[in-house]
Design a protein around this motif. Structure first.
Motif, PDB file in Angstrom:
ATOM      1  N   GLY A 174       0.889  -1.389  -0.078  1.00  0.00           N
ATOM      2  CA  GLY A 174       0.017   0.044   0.050  1.00  0.00           C
ATOM      3  C   GLY A 174       0.948   1.064  -0.058  1.00  0.00           C
ATOM      4  O   GLY A 174       2.164   1.025  -0.476  1.00  0.00           O
ATOM      5  N   LEU A 175       0.300   2.351   0.519  1.00  0.00           N
ATOM      6  CA  LEU A 175       0.967   3.589   0.460  1.00  0.00           C
ATOM      7  C   LEU A 175       2.034   3.710   1.422  1.00  0.00           C
ATOM      8  O   LEU A 175       1.876   2.962   2.648  1.00  0.00           O
ATOM      9  CB  LEU A 175       0.010   4.669   0.933  1.00  0.00           C
ATOM     10  CG  LEU A 175      -1.249   4.787  -0.027  1.00  0.00           C
ATOM     11  CD1 LEU A 175      -2.257   5.975   0.335  1.00  0.00           C
ATOM     12  CD2 LEU A 175      -0.762   5.051  -1.608  1.00  0.00           C
ATOM     13  N   VAL A 176       3.121   4.304   1.466  1.00  0.00           N
ATOM     14  CA  VAL A 176       4.247   4.392   2.327  1.00  0.00           C
ATOM     15  C   VAL A 176       4.502   5.841   2.546  1.00  0.00           C
ATOM     16  O   VAL A 176       4.641   6.742   1.720  1.00  0.00           O
ATOM     17  CB  VAL A 176       5.522   3.705   1.589  1.00  0.00           C
ATOM     18  CG1 VAL A 176       6.823   3.942   2.600  1.00  0.00           C
ATOM     19  CG2 VAL A 176       5.292   2.307   1.460  1.00  0.00           C
ATOM     20  N   ARG A 177       4.540   6.117   3.911  1.00  0.00           N
ATOM     21  CA  ARG A 177       4.823   7.558   4.368  1.00  0.00           C
ATOM     22  C   ARG A 177       6.075   7.314   5.177  1.00  0.00           C
ATOM     23  O   ARG A 177       6.138   6.665   6.310  1.00  0.00           O
ATOM     24  CB  ARG A 177       3.728   8.052   5.142  1.00  0.00           C
ATOM     25  CG  ARG A 177       2.353   7.927   4.606  1.00  0.00           C
ATOM     26  CD  ARG A 177       2.383   9.005   3.522  1.00  0.00           C
ATOM     27  NE  ARG A 177       1.195   9.325   2.885  1.00  0.00           N
ATOM     28  CZ  ARG A 177       0.860   8.705   1.508  1.00  0.00           C
ATOM     29  NH1 ARG A 177       1.715   7.867   1.195  1.00  0.00           N
ATOM     30  NH2 ARG A 177      -0.477   8.701   1.278  1.00  0.00           N
ATOM     31  N   ILE A 178       7.174   8.271   4.896  1.00  0.00           N
ATOM     32  CA  ILE A 178       8.667   8.014   5.425  1.00  0.00           C
ATOM     33  C   ILE A 178       8.820   9.338   6.014  1.00  0.00           C
ATOM     34  O   ILE A 178       8.645  10.267   5.348  1.00  0.00           O
ATOM     35  CB  ILE A 178       9.739   7.544   4.621  1.00  0.00           C
ATOM     36  CG1 ILE A 178       9.445   6.311   4.034  1.00  0.00           C
ATOM     37  CG2 ILE A 178      10.917   7.849   5.487  1.00  0.00           C
ATOM     38  CD1 ILE A 178      10.660   5.689   3.264  1.00  0.00           C
ATOM     39  N   ALA A 179       8.929   9.462   7.370  1.00  0.00           N
ATOM     40  CA  ALA A 179       9.363  10.708   8.126  1.00  0.00           C
ATOM     41  C   ALA A 179      10.501  10.570   8.652  1.00  0.00           C
ATOM     42  O   ALA A 179      10.970   9.634   9.288  1.00  0.00           O
ATOM     43  CB  ALA A 179       7.946  10.934   9.197  1.00  0.00           C
ATOM     44  N   ALA A 208       8.630  18.599   2.083  1.00  0.00           N
ATOM     45  CA  ALA A 208       8.007  17.151   1.581  1.00  0.00           C
ATOM     46  C   ALA A 208       8.226  16.801   0.046  1.00  0.00           C
ATOM     47  O   ALA A 208       8.331  17.815  -0.609  1.00  0.00           O
ATOM     48  CB  ALA A 208       6.450  17.377   2.094  1.00  0.00           C
ATOM     49  N   PHE A 209       8.462  15.599  -0.046  1.00  0.00           N
ATOM     50  CA  PHE A 209       8.572  15.087  -1.155  1.00  0.00           C
ATOM     51  C   PHE A 209       7.559  14.064  -1.514  1.00  0.00           C
ATOM     52  O   PHE A 209       7.313  13.160  -1.096  1.00  0.00           O
ATOM     53  CB  PHE A 209       9.837  14.458  -1.830  1.00  0.00           C
ATOM     54  CG  PHE A 209      10.936  15.442  -1.541  1.00  0.00           C
ATOM     55  CD1 PHE A 209      11.505  16.214  -2.455  1.00  0.00           C
ATOM     56  CD2 PHE A 209      11.614  15.447  -0.050  1.00  0.00           C
ATOM     57  CE1 PHE A 209      12.660  17.080  -2.119  1.00  0.00           C
ATOM     58  CE2 PHE A 209      12.702  16.463   0.111  1.00  0.00           C
ATOM     59  CZ  PHE A 209      13.241  17.343  -0.991  1.00  0.00           C
ATOM     60  N   TYR A 210       6.535  14.487  -2.679  1.00  0.00           N
ATOM     61  CA  TYR A 210       5.379  13.678  -2.998  1.00  0.00           C
ATOM     62  C   TYR A 210       5.668  12.873  -4.445  1.00  0.00           C
ATOM     63  O   TYR A 210       6.053  13.603  -5.302  1.00  0.00           O
ATOM     64  CB  TYR A 210       4.137  14.276  -3.052  1.00  0.00           C
ATOM     65  CG  TYR A 210       3.802  14.894  -1.628  1.00  0.00           C
ATOM     66  CD1 TYR A 210       2.930  14.111  -0.695  1.00  0.00           C
ATOM     67  CD2 TYR A 210       4.042  16.204  -1.507  1.00  0.00           C
ATOM     68  CE1 TYR A 210       2.948  14.737   0.549  1.00  0.00           C
ATOM     69  CE2 TYR A 210       3.860  16.706  -0.321  1.00  0.00           C
ATOM     70  CZ  TYR A 210       2.922  16.209   0.640  1.00  0.00           C
ATOM     71  OH  TYR A 210       2.674  16.736   1.907  1.00  0.00           O
ATOM     72  N   ALA A 268      -4.002   9.188  -4.050  1.00  0.00           N
ATOM     73  CA  ALA A 268      -2.714   9.898  -3.153  1.00  0.00           C
ATOM     74  C   ALA A 268      -1.453   9.256  -3.756  1.00  0.00           C
ATOM     75  O   ALA A 268      -1.455   8.092  -4.411  1.00  0.00           O
ATOM     76  CB  ALA A 268      -2.852   9.281  -1.755  1.00  0.00           C
ATOM     77  N   PRO A 269      -0.526   9.751  -3.628  1.00  0.00           N
ATOM     78  CA  PRO A 269       0.789   9.326  -4.063  1.00  0.00           C
ATOM     79  C   PRO A 269       1.288   8.067  -3.335  1.00  0.00           C
ATOM     80  O   PRO A 269       0.995   8.044  -2.172  1.00  0.00           O
ATOM     81  CB  PRO A 269       1.851  10.743  -3.905  1.00  0.00           C
ATOM     82  CG  PRO A 269       1.326  11.380  -2.906  1.00  0.00           C
ATOM     83  CD  PRO A 269      -0.105  11.253  -3.014  1.00  0.00           C
ATOM     84  N   GLU A 270       1.911   7.176  -4.139  1.00  0.00           N
ATOM     85  CA  GLU A 270       2.298   5.958  -3.360  1.00  0.00           C
ATOM     86  C   GLU A 270       3.536   5.972  -2.214  1.00  0.00           C
ATOM     87  O   GLU A 270       3.522   5.205  -1.335  1.00  0.00           O
ATOM     88  CB  GLU A 270       2.609   4.719  -4.504  1.00  0.00           C
ATOM     89  CG  GLU A 270       1.536   4.479  -5.315  1.00  0.00           C
ATOM     90  CD  GLU A 270       2.013   3.600  -6.391  1.00  0.00           C
ATOM     91  OE1 GLU A 270       3.398   3.104  -6.375  1.00  0.00           O
ATOM     92  OE2 GLU A 270       1.397   3.230  -7.361  1.00  0.00           O
ATOM     93  N   LEU A 271       4.296   6.977  -2.398  1.00  0.00           N
ATOM     94  CA  LEU A 271       5.231   7.157  -1.481  1.00  0.00           C
ATOM     95  C   LEU A 271       5.324   8.872  -1.339  1.00  0.00           C
ATOM     96  O   LEU A 271       5.417   9.619  -2.189  1.00  0.00           O
ATOM     97  CB  LEU A 271       6.625   6.792  -2.101  1.00  0.00           C
ATOM     98  CG  LEU A 271       7.992   7.074  -1.497  1.00  0.00           C
ATOM     99  CD1 LEU A 271       8.045   6.116  -0.103  1.00  0.00           C
ATOM    100  CD2 LEU A 271       9.073   6.853  -2.293  1.00  0.00           C
TER     101      LEU A 271
END
Length: 260
Positions: free
Chosen positions: A135-140, A239-241, A250-253
């Motif tokens: 699924g979607l990945v969010r890296i902080a 932020a980088f989308y 929504a963006p995948e990464l």
């Protein structure tokens, strides 16, 4: 013979004198009005705005000098190593790493330019591939601001966000170790050089002398390259989308840089 009346003569002389004077004055007025090219001094002449013709060029010159000074300062700041001011709202993002190595994330202005931001995550490349498949990945990526006692350090205070050396890493809300900023060495340059012709996509680079060890380990190099939308929230947040043309949602990464 009757004497002439002195009163009548004086009266005639007086009338003749005034008539002559009047006629002479009328004639003088006509002559002066027809031959005198000068304007009537009783009417105020319109004043010429000489100050505007002198001040306007000075103001234009000052404005040009200020704009020129700003352009010189901006060009000098762009020449500073590690400066990311040349990045626009669209950048090239590349995730790569060997099968047994960690994830490297590179941000470039275009595929042929040197990376403005290169970071190595503690997450293995195989783990990131599994996360993105689900699924979607969010890296902080989080780092700390300068402490009160450390504010006297001019280099620390003037450091840009992408110049921070160490980060705490969170993937979809879960803490997954730390990340470190890296300089683009020869091995990383060889990998990015091999991907110059790739504008978007994912794949595997075979292990060669050029790409060996470029992903932080041995074996084949797995990569994913895409266009990213860069949004600068403040001096302490970016932020980088990832822009996926095949996805309308929504963006995948998404990768977030935060200084808290």
């Amino acid at each position: 013979m009757a004497k002439p009346n002195s009163y009548d003569f004086a009266s005639k002389r007086h009338n003749s004198f005034h008539w002559t004077t009047k006629v002479g004055s009328d004639e003088n007025d006509d002559v002066s009005s027809s031959h005198n090219p000068l304007p009537d001094k009783t009417k105020p002449l319109p004043k010429r705005n000489t100050s505007s013709s002198v001040i306007t060029p000075k103001r234009k010159l000052q404005t040009f000098a200020v704009s020129r000074l700003r352009s010189v300062i901006s060009s000098l700041s762009r020449a500073r190593p590690g400066n990311n001011s040349g990045l626009g709202s669209r950048v090239v993002g590349t995730l790569f790493g060997s099968r047994r190595g960690h994830v490297h994330f590179s941000v470039q202005k275009d595929p042929t330019s040197p990376p403005a931001f290169l970071i190595e995550l503690a997450t293995p490349i195989s783990g990131l591939v599994k996360e993105m498949a689900s699924g979607l990945v969010r890296i902080a990526l989080e780092c700390d601001k300068a402490k009160e006692e450390g504010k006297e350090d001019g280099d620390r205070r003037g450091r840009r966000l992408v110049e921070e050396p160490a980060w705490r890493t969170y993937c979809n809300g879960k803490k997954c170790g730390f990340a470190a900023r890296r300089e683009c060495c020869e091995k990383e340059k060889k990998v990015l050089k091999a991907l110059e012709m790739v504008s978007m996509g994912a794949g595997v680079l075979p292990e060669t002398e050029e790409t060996s060890g470029g992903g932080g380990g041995g074996g084949e190099i797995m990569y994913m390259r895409a266009k990213f939308e860069r949004i600068v929230g403040s001096r302490d947040s970016e932020a980088f989308y990832m822009m996926n043309p095949d996805s309308n949602g929504a963006p995948e990464l998404s990768i977030y840089l935060l200084r808290i």
